[in-house]
Design a protein around this motif. Structure first.
Motif, short mmCIF file in Angstrom:
data_model
loop_
_atom_site.label_atom_id
_atom_site.label_comp_id
_atom_site.label_asym_id
_atom_site.label_seq_id
_atom_site.Cartn_x
_atom_site.Cartn_y
_atom_site.Cartn_z
N ARG A 85 0.83 -1.21 0.00
CA ARG A 85 0.00 0.00 0.00
C ARG A 85 0.86 1.26 0.00
O ARG A 85 1.81 1.38 0.77
CB ARG A 85 -0.95 -0.01 1.19
N MET A 86 0.48 2.17 -0.88
CA MET A 86 1.14 3.46 -0.99
C MET A 86 0.09 4.55 -0.83
O MET A 86 -0.93 4.55 -1.52
CB MET A 86 1.82 3.58 -2.36
N LEU A 87 0.33 5.47 0.09
CA LEU A 87 -0.58 6.60 0.31
C LEU A 87 0.07 7.87 -0.23
O LEU A 87 1.21 8.18 0.11
CB LEU A 87 -0.87 6.77 1.81
N GLY A 106 -3.69 -0.15 9.32
CA GLY A 106 -2.69 0.75 9.88
C GLY A 106 -1.29 0.55 9.34
O GLY A 106 -0.32 1.07 9.90
N ARG A 107 -1.17 -0.17 8.23
CA ARG A 107 0.14 -0.41 7.62
C ARG A 107 0.20 0.27 6.26
O ARG A 107 -0.56 -0.05 5.34
CB ARG A 107 0.38 -1.91 7.45
N ILE A 108 1.11 1.25 6.12
CA ILE A 108 1.38 1.92 4.85
C ILE A 108 2.83 1.63 4.50
O ILE A 108 3.75 1.97 5.26
CB ILE A 108 1.16 3.44 4.96
N ASP A 109 3.06 1.00 3.35
CA ASP A 109 4.43 0.66 2.97
C ASP A 109 5.22 1.89 2.55
O ASP A 109 6.39 2.05 2.90
CB ASP A 109 4.41 -0.38 1.84
N VAL A 110 4.58 2.76 1.77
CA VAL A 110 5.23 4.01 1.33
C VAL A 110 4.22 5.14 1.44
O VAL A 110 3.10 5.04 0.96
CB VAL A 110 5.74 3.91 -0.13
N VAL A 159 4.50 3.05 9.07
CA VAL A 159 4.84 3.54 7.73
C VAL A 159 6.27 3.10 7.41
O VAL A 159 7.21 3.44 8.13
CB VAL A 159 4.72 5.07 7.65
N GLY A 160 6.42 2.34 6.34
CA GLY A 160 7.73 1.80 5.99
C GLY A 160 8.71 2.88 5.56
O GLY A 160 9.86 2.91 6.00
N GLU A 197 9.45 -5.72 -3.49
CA GLU A 197 8.22 -6.51 -3.33
C GLU A 197 7.31 -6.44 -4.55
O GLU A 197 6.34 -7.20 -4.64
CB GLU A 197 7.45 -6.03 -2.10
N LEU A 198 7.60 -5.52 -5.48
CA LEU A 198 6.75 -5.34 -6.67
C LEU A 198 7.61 -5.43 -7.93
O LEU A 198 7.90 -4.43 -8.57
CB LEU A 198 6.03 -3.99 -6.61
#
Length: 507
Positions: free
Chosen positions: A50-52, A81-85, A111-112, A210-211
Motif C-alpha cells: 500500500r502506498m498513500l 494501519g500499515r502503509i508501505d510508502v 509507515v515503511g 516486493e513489486l
C-alpha cells in the motif's frame, strides 16, 4: 560510471484492457479541494502493498478536520494501519493538513518509508535557497496582511488584495503561515526510517523489491531554476527569485513608520528621511518642516475624510484621492509567485507496469513549469531508453494536477501527448468550494472538455453527484478503458453531502 550508449526504443504497445488482470486499486478520497489517494498493489505472494499519496484538505472546507478524521479512520480500516510508502508531493496545506489535524489517529500507523521531493531535503543547498525565499516571502506577506486588516476605507482593489492574501496565508499555508511545515514534518516522522527518502528527476527508474512488475519514474520537480519560474505559459517567466526584491520592498514599506529606528533607510523613497511630512502627521495637524507652509491644512482639505459642516464639493470626503496603501499591491504578485512556485515543486511520479507497458501518472499539483521540464527527460532501461513522451503516450490513468485549474496541465506538452485509447482520469475538485474561495473556474472548462474527449467520458470528479448515493454509478460503463470496476461510499450525512471515497480497479 560510464554507460554504453542506449538505443531509443519504441514505446511498449499497451495490451488490450480486457486481456489484463487488475494491476492496482486506487481509492481516491473525495474531500473536494484536497488530495488523498491510496494505491494498493498486489505482491507476488498475493499480499497487498500500500502506498498513500498525500492527505489534506483546504482550510475553507466546512468541517474539514472532522472529514479528514473520517478519511484517516477509513484508511486505518482499509490498511490495518500499515502503509508501505507514504508520498508527500509538496508543501501545501491541502495536501498535508491531515498529518497534523489527525495526528493522534496517524500515530498508530506503521509507515515503511516516506518519499519527498529534493525540495524538502534540509541537507540540499538548492532546497535551502528555496526555503529561504519562502520564509522571507511569507514574513513579508504576513506583515502586509496584518497591516491591511487594520486599515479602514481600502479601495476595492486593495480590499481584493487583502482578501487574496488571506486566501494564500490562511488556506494554502495555514492561519499562522507556517503550520504547513509542522504538518509536513509530522508526516516525515511517521517513517520507520531515520529520515524520508528524497527524489529528483534523472537516473534509472525506481524499483520496489516486493513489486517486481513495477517501475516508478520521477518526472519532477526540476532542478532547473528556470523551470520552477514558469507559471502560465512558455513565453511568460516569473522568476521565483524575484520574490527577494518584492519581499524586501514590502518589508521596507512596512517599516516606514518605525520612528524608533533612526538607522532605518527606506530604499523606495526618492527623498531623504528628514524631507517631507508623514501623511499621518499632516492629517493630524502638523504644519510640516517649513513653518511658512501649512501642509497640514492642505492635506486635510485635499486628502482627508469629510470636513464637518462641509458646504462645497472640495470640502467633502477627499480620502478617495489617497494611494497610501497601494504600494502593498505588489503583495498580490508575490503571493501568486509563492503559491505557484510551491506547486511547481511537486513530486511527480509515473508508475509503469512492466508486463503491459501501461502507465499511471500522479503529478501532484504540478503547474506548467514542472510539466515543461519533463520534455527532455530520458531513463536508461535495459539496452534502451524511455522518454517522458513514451510515458505520456502510454498513460492510461491520470490524477489531474491542481484540481483541474487552468494553468496546471499544458496542452502541447500535456494533453496532446496523452494518446492512449484507454485513458481515464480523476479530478480532486469541488466547484462550489472553489467559488467560495474566489478561485474562479476550477475545474477549468477547457481542461474538462479536453479530458472528456480524450477519455471518452471516463472522468471521475470528487464532487460528482452520484458519489453521494450508496448505489450510485458513473455515467460511463465499467469496465471501460483502463477502469475495470468502480466502487464508492457516501459520507456520513453529518459531514455534509457527497462521497467519502471512490475506488477504481485499474489495468
Amino acid at each position: 560510471m560510464s554507460r554504453r550508449p542506449a538505443t531509443r526504443r519504441r514505446p511498449a504497445e499497451a495490451a488490450p484492457a480486457a486481456a489484463l488482470a487488475s494491476a492496482v486499486t486506487v481509492r481516491h478520497y473525495c474531500q473536494g479541494i484536497g488530495d488523498c489517494h491510496l494505491l494498493t498493489f498486489t505482491k507476488p505472494d498475493g499480499s497487498p502493498f500500500r502506498m498513500l499519496i498525500d492527505c489534506g484538505i483546504h482550510v475553507s472546507i466546512a468541517g474539514g478536520p472532522a472529514l479528514v478524521a473520517d478519511i484517516v479512520a477509513d484508511l486505518k480500516k482499509q490498511t490495518g494501519g500499515r502503509i508501505d510508502v507514504l508520498v508527500i508531493t509538496h508543501e501545501h496545506w491541502d495536501h498535508v493538513s491531515g498529518f497534523l489535524t489527525a495526528k493522534d489517529l496517524f500515530k498508530d500507523f506503521v509507515v515503511g518509508d516516506v518519499w519527498m521531493a529534493w525540495t524538502e531535503n534540509p541537507a540540499d543547498t538548492e532546497a535551502l535557497e528555496l526555503d529561504k525565499f519562502k520564509g522571507q516571502a511569507l514574513a513579508a506577506l504576513q506583515g502586509v496582511g496584518q497591516k491591511l486588516d487594520g486599515m479602514q476605507g481600502l479601495s476595492p482593489y486593495m480590499a481584493g488584495v487583502r482578501d487574496g492574501l488571506q486566501s494564500v496565508l490562511g488556506f494554502q499555508f495555514g492561519a499562522a503561515g507556517e503550520r504547513v511545515r509542522s504538518a509536513r514534518d509530522a508526516a516525515a516522522k511517521l517513517s520507520a526510517k531515520p529520515s524520508p527518502t528524497y527524489f529528483e528527476p534523472g537516473g534509472p527508474p525506481q524499483t520496489i523489491a516486493e513489486l517486481p512488475n513495477l517501475r516508478i519514474y520521477v518526472l519532477g520537480p526540476p532542478r532547473d531554476k528556470a523551470a520552477l519560474r514558469l507559471e502560465e505559459k512558455a513565453g511568460e517567466m516569473f522568476p521565483l527569485a524575484s520574490g527577494g526584491p518584492f519581499a524586501r520592498a514590502l518589508s521596507s514599506g512596512l517599516r516606514m513608520n518605525q520612528d524608533d529606528d533612526p538607522t532605518f533607510v527606506d530604499e523606495l523613497s526618492p527623498f531623504e528621511r528628514n524631507i517631507g511630512t508623514p501623511l499621518s502627521a499632516a492629517l493630524n495637524g502638523d504644519k510640516g518642516s517649513d513653518p511658512a507652509v501649512d501642509i497640514g491644512a492642505f492635506t486635510r482639505k485635499q486628502y482627508s475624510g469629510p470636513v464637518s459642516g462641509a458646504a462645497s464639493m472640495e470640502d467633502r470626503d477627499q480620502s478617495w484621492r489617497r494611494i497610501d496603501a497601494d504600494w502593498m499591491g505588489i503583495a498580490a504578485d508575490l503571493a501568486m509567485q509563492l503559491d505557484r512556485g510551491v506547486n511547481n515543486t511537486s513530486l511527480v511520479l509515473a508508475f509503469e507496469f512492466i508486463d503491459s507497458g501501461r502507465v499511471l501518472l500522479f503529478p501532484g499539483d504540478a503547474q506548467i513549469g514542472n510539466w515543461l521540464s519533463w520534455k527532455d527527460l530520458k531513463w536508461p532501461v535495459g539496452q534502451g531508453t524511455v522518454t517522458s513522451a513514451d510515458l505520456l503516450a502510454r498513460t492510461v490513468y491520470l490524477k489531474v494536477a491542481h484540481h483541474g485549474s487552468q494553468n496546471a496541465t499544458p496542452q502541447k506538452q500535456g494533453f496532446d501527448l496523452l494518446t492512449s485509447a484507454d485513458l481515464s482520469a480523476f479530478i480532486p475538485t469541488n466547484k462550489v468550494d472553489a467559488v467560495k474561495v474566489h478561485w474562479g473556474e476550477m475545474p477549468y472548462d477547457g481542461i474538462l472538455t479536453a479530458l472528456e474527449a480524450k477519455t471518452k467520458g471516463r472522468v471521475i470528479r470528487a464532487d460528482d453527484p452520484w458519489l453521494a448515493d450508496a448505489n450510485g454509478k458513473p455515467a460511463f460503463a465499467a469496465p471501460s478503458g483502463s477502469i475495470q470496476a468502480v466502487r464508492s461510499a457516501p459520507r456520513d450525512p453529518a459531514r455534509g453531502p457527497g462521497g467519502l471515497w471512490v475506488e477504481v480497479d485499474l489495468v
